[in-house]
Design an enzyme around this catalytic site. Sequence first.
Site, PDB file in Angstrom:
ATOM      1  N   ILE A  59     -27.621  16.287  16.436  1.00  0.00           N
ATOM      2  CA  ILE A  59     -26.013  16.739  16.258  1.00  0.00           C
ATOM      3  C   ILE A  59     -25.444  15.616  17.003  1.00  0.00           C
ATOM      4  O   ILE A  59     -25.198  15.599  17.887  1.00  0.00           O
ATOM      5  CB  ILE A  59     -25.698  18.133  15.949  1.00  0.00           C
ATOM      6  CG1 ILE A  59     -24.373  17.584  15.402  1.00  0.00           C
ATOM      7  CG2 ILE A  59     -25.484  19.019  17.145  1.00  0.00           C
ATOM      8  CD1 ILE A  59     -23.651  19.289  14.780  1.00  0.00           C
ATOM      9  N   ARG A  67     -13.998  19.292  19.193  1.00  0.00           N
ATOM     10  CA  ARG A  67     -12.950  20.352  19.265  1.00  0.00           C
ATOM     11  C   ARG A  67     -12.170  20.587  17.454  1.00  0.00           C
ATOM     12  O   ARG A  67     -10.970  21.007  18.392  1.00  0.00           O
ATOM     13  CB  ARG A  67     -12.398  20.393  21.277  1.00  0.00           C
ATOM     14  CG  ARG A  67     -13.739  20.139  21.246  1.00  0.00           C
ATOM     15  CD  ARG A  67     -12.910  20.847  23.545  1.00  0.00           C
ATOM     16  NE  ARG A  67     -13.014  22.143  23.052  1.00  0.00           N
ATOM     17  CZ  ARG A  67     -13.450  23.199  23.466  1.00  0.00           C
ATOM     18  NH1 ARG A  67     -14.754  23.386  23.238  1.00  0.00           N
ATOM     19  NH2 ARG A  67     -12.605  24.188  23.476  1.00  0.00           N
ATOM     20  N   ARG A  68     -12.356  20.216  16.934  1.00  0.00           N
ATOM     21  CA  ARG A  68     -11.895  19.789  15.543  1.00  0.00           C
ATOM     22  C   ARG A  68     -12.304  20.647  14.964  1.00  0.00           C
ATOM     23  O   ARG A  68     -12.336  20.875  13.221  1.00  0.00           O
ATOM     24  CB  ARG A  68     -11.025  18.650  15.581  1.00  0.00           C
ATOM     25  CG  ARG A  68      -9.682  18.118  16.448  1.00  0.00           C
ATOM     26  CD  ARG A  68     -10.059  16.717  16.086  1.00  0.00           C
ATOM     27  NE  ARG A  68      -9.233  16.456  17.075  1.00  0.00           N
ATOM     28  CZ  ARG A  68      -8.945  14.782  17.216  1.00  0.00           C
ATOM     29  NH1 ARG A  68      -8.643  14.227  16.059  1.00  0.00           N
ATOM     30  NH2 ARG A  68      -8.206  14.302  17.807  1.00  0.00           N
ATOM     31  N   GLY A  71     -18.530  19.649  14.175  1.00  0.00           N
ATOM     32  CA  GLY A  71     -19.779  19.780  14.870  1.00  0.00           C
ATOM     33  C   GLY A  71     -19.830  21.017  14.105  1.00  0.00           C
ATOM     34  O   GLY A  71     -21.356  21.474  13.429  1.00  0.00           O
ATOM     35  N   GLU A  93     -33.034  22.627  20.221  1.00  0.00           N
ATOM     36  CA  GLU A  93     -33.035  22.931  21.386  1.00  0.00           C
ATOM     37  C   GLU A  93     -31.817  22.886  22.336  1.00  0.00           C
ATOM     38  O   GLU A  93     -31.412  20.936  21.258  1.00  0.00           O
ATOM     39  CB  GLU A  93     -34.292  22.328  22.348  1.00  0.00           C
ATOM     40  CG  GLU A  93     -35.314  22.494  22.185  1.00  0.00           C
ATOM     41  CD  GLU A  93     -36.653  21.578  21.694  1.00  0.00           C
ATOM     42  OE1 GLU A  93     -36.434  20.413  21.073  1.00  0.00           O
ATOM     43  OE2 GLU A  93     -37.455  21.962  21.155  1.00  0.00           O
ATOM     44  N   TYR A 105     -23.272  26.725  19.294  1.00  0.00           N
ATOM     45  CA  TYR A 105     -24.328  27.652  18.672  1.00  0.00           C
ATOM     46  C   TYR A 105     -24.661  28.931  18.388  1.00  0.00           C
ATOM     47  O   TYR A 105     -24.310  29.467  17.608  1.00  0.00           O
ATOM     48  CB  TYR A 105     -25.749  27.367  18.860  1.00  0.00           C
ATOM     49  CG  TYR A 105     -25.430  26.042  19.389  1.00  0.00           C
ATOM     50  CD1 TYR A 105     -25.659  24.928  18.136  1.00  0.00           C
ATOM     51  CD2 TYR A 105     -26.159  25.141  20.069  1.00  0.00           C
ATOM     52  CE1 TYR A 105     -25.518  23.405  18.041  1.00  0.00           C
ATOM     53  CE2 TYR A 105     -25.876  23.426  20.263  1.00  0.00           C
ATOM     54  CZ  TYR A 105     -26.022  22.707  19.246  1.00  0.00           C
ATOM     55  OH  TYR A 105     -26.387  22.008  18.986  1.00  0.00           O
TER      56      TYR A 105
END
Length: 150
Positions: A59, A67-68, A71, A93, A105
């Site tokens: 990704i 940080r918006r 992701g 991983e 995550y």
Amino acid sequence: MTPEALAALHARCFDDTPAPWSARAFSLLLALPGARLVTRPGGFAIAQIAGPESELLTIAVEPGERRRGHGRDLLVSLMTSLETEGAREIFLEVAETNLPARALYAALGFTERGRRPRYYRRREAPPIDALVLAKDLGEPGDARGTASQK
């Protein structure tokens, strides 16, 4: 996004851990029947699906756009698509030193399932362990599934 555009963005996001992938590597990967790509302006996520299991392969989000929530949006979109296709679990991983990714995550419900010692080789530094994380995508309509994560 073309393989060349994917490789260029990947190189801007990862200089050493993991090593950036080439356009050829992206081209070969995307030709596989189980490969799934989700893109947004300035980012992408690629997974592979095989029956009830899937794996996030990489990704990437443009460094200036981090940080918006990009992701998170990419990953939720990808997981929703994988779940629709029948995947019930997703693995990935992550370098144990990648705290921002690990926080993302964890916020999405991934839990640690194992460790790969010295998995990420670096040019001029000791290798880094990879954490193996997984998330149950649940059954369709299950509150644990990705649809409830949006």
